[in-house]
Design a protein around this motif. Structure first.
Motif, mmCIF file in Angstrom:
data_model
loop_
_atom_site.group_PDB
_atom_site.id
_atom_site.type_symbol
_atom_site.label_atom_id
_atom_site.label_comp_id
_atom_site.label_asym_id
_atom_site.label_seq_id
_atom_site.Cartn_x
_atom_site.Cartn_y
_atom_site.Cartn_z
ATOM 1 N N SER A 101 1.213 5.677 2.635
ATOM 2 C CA SER A 101 0.419 6.462 1.520
ATOM 3 C C SER A 101 0.622 8.213 1.562
ATOM 4 O O SER A 101 0.786 8.663 2.724
ATOM 5 N N VAL A 103 -1.127 9.965 -0.228
ATOM 6 C CA VAL A 103 -2.711 10.728 -0.663
ATOM 7 C C VAL A 103 -2.792 12.019 -0.160
ATOM 8 O O VAL A 103 -3.346 12.789 -0.728
ATOM 9 N N LYS A 107 -2.913 14.237 -3.952
ATOM 10 C CA LYS A 107 -4.048 13.284 -4.151
ATOM 11 C C LYS A 107 -3.963 12.498 -5.523
ATOM 12 O O LYS A 107 -4.547 11.466 -5.584
ATOM 13 N N ASN A 110 -3.134 8.374 -5.422
ATOM 14 C CA ASN A 110 -4.308 7.535 -5.222
ATOM 15 C C ASN A 110 -4.263 6.307 -5.987
ATOM 16 O O ASN A 110 -4.013 5.058 -5.573
ATOM 17 N N TRP A 111 -4.227 6.437 -7.386
ATOM 18 C CA TRP A 111 -4.524 5.181 -8.164
ATOM 19 C C TRP A 111 -2.983 4.636 -8.444
ATOM 20 O O TRP A 111 -2.771 3.583 -8.671
ATOM 21 N N ARG A 114 -2.608 2.352 -5.659
ATOM 22 C CA ARG A 114 -3.408 1.074 -5.888
ATOM 23 C C ARG A 114 -2.863 0.204 -6.876
ATOM 24 O O ARG A 114 -2.700 -0.977 -6.906
ATOM 25 N N HIS A 127 -3.711 4.442 3.204
ATOM 26 C CA HIS A 127 -4.284 4.990 1.645
ATOM 27 C C HIS A 127 -5.950 4.651 1.995
ATOM 28 O O HIS A 127 -6.455 3.745 2.763
#
Length: 173
Positions: A101, A103, A107, A110-111, A114, A127
């Motif tokens: 990840s 992130v 930042k 993130n989505w 996912r 994550h």
């Protein structure tokens, strides 16, 4: 910018270069091994000469039957300080293999991480909340994979039940 990034990657991170492939694109494309994602993206963001400090997009491609490995995770990076320079990083991954990840670096990943997990089944290790984003938790499979059946798996999601649950939660709160 392509030459600067290419020289930077070859000098600082030759062990993480997956392959050199000519891609017909108006954006320079570089291929990395999964283990190179964190160190390389962090360096590209912080290197004063490059400053790719904005994650413009993060998605995946399923090359089922056309290319190996099957998937590519694609990062489109931009520099907000260098005339909106853009570079695409592609990370080829096998089915069942994940990538780290990002992130901790961006930042805003993130989505999108996912979403890629939800729709392609590619896991982003480390994550903070690796779970479905769009589809119901009981959804079987990942519908953007090219081997996903067009008619689905014939499962019944009982959308009415999901709506009833959410309406009941809203009325209680």
């Amino acid at each position: 910018m392509k030459e600067i990034v290419e020289r930077f990657l070859k000098d600082k991170f030759p062990q993480f270069i997956y392959k050199e492939e000519v891609v017909s694109s108006n954006v320079p494309v570089f291929f990395l091994k999964p283990e190179g994602v964190l160190p390389v993206l962090k360096a590209l963001k912080n290197e004063p000469e490059i400053e790719l400090n904005y994650l413009n997009d993060l998605t995946a491609i399923d090359w089922l039957g056309k290319k190996e490995p099957r998937f590519e995770v694609c990062y489109l990076l931009r520099s907000l300080n260098k005339s909106s320079t853009r570079v695409q990083i592609k990370v080829p991954v096998e089915d069942g293999e994940g990538v780290p990840s990002i992130v901790s670096i961006f930042k805003g990943a993130n989505w999108p991480e996912r979403e890629v997990f939800d729709l392609f089944g590619i896991v982003f290790h480390g994550h903070p909340q690796m779970e479905r984003l769009i589809l119901p938790d009981n959804f079987q499979g990942h519908p953007l994979r090219k081997d996903y059946p067009l008619e689905g798996f014939g499962q019944d999601y009982l959308i009415e039940d999901l709506l009833t649950i959410h309406v009941s939660e809203d009325m209680q709160g």
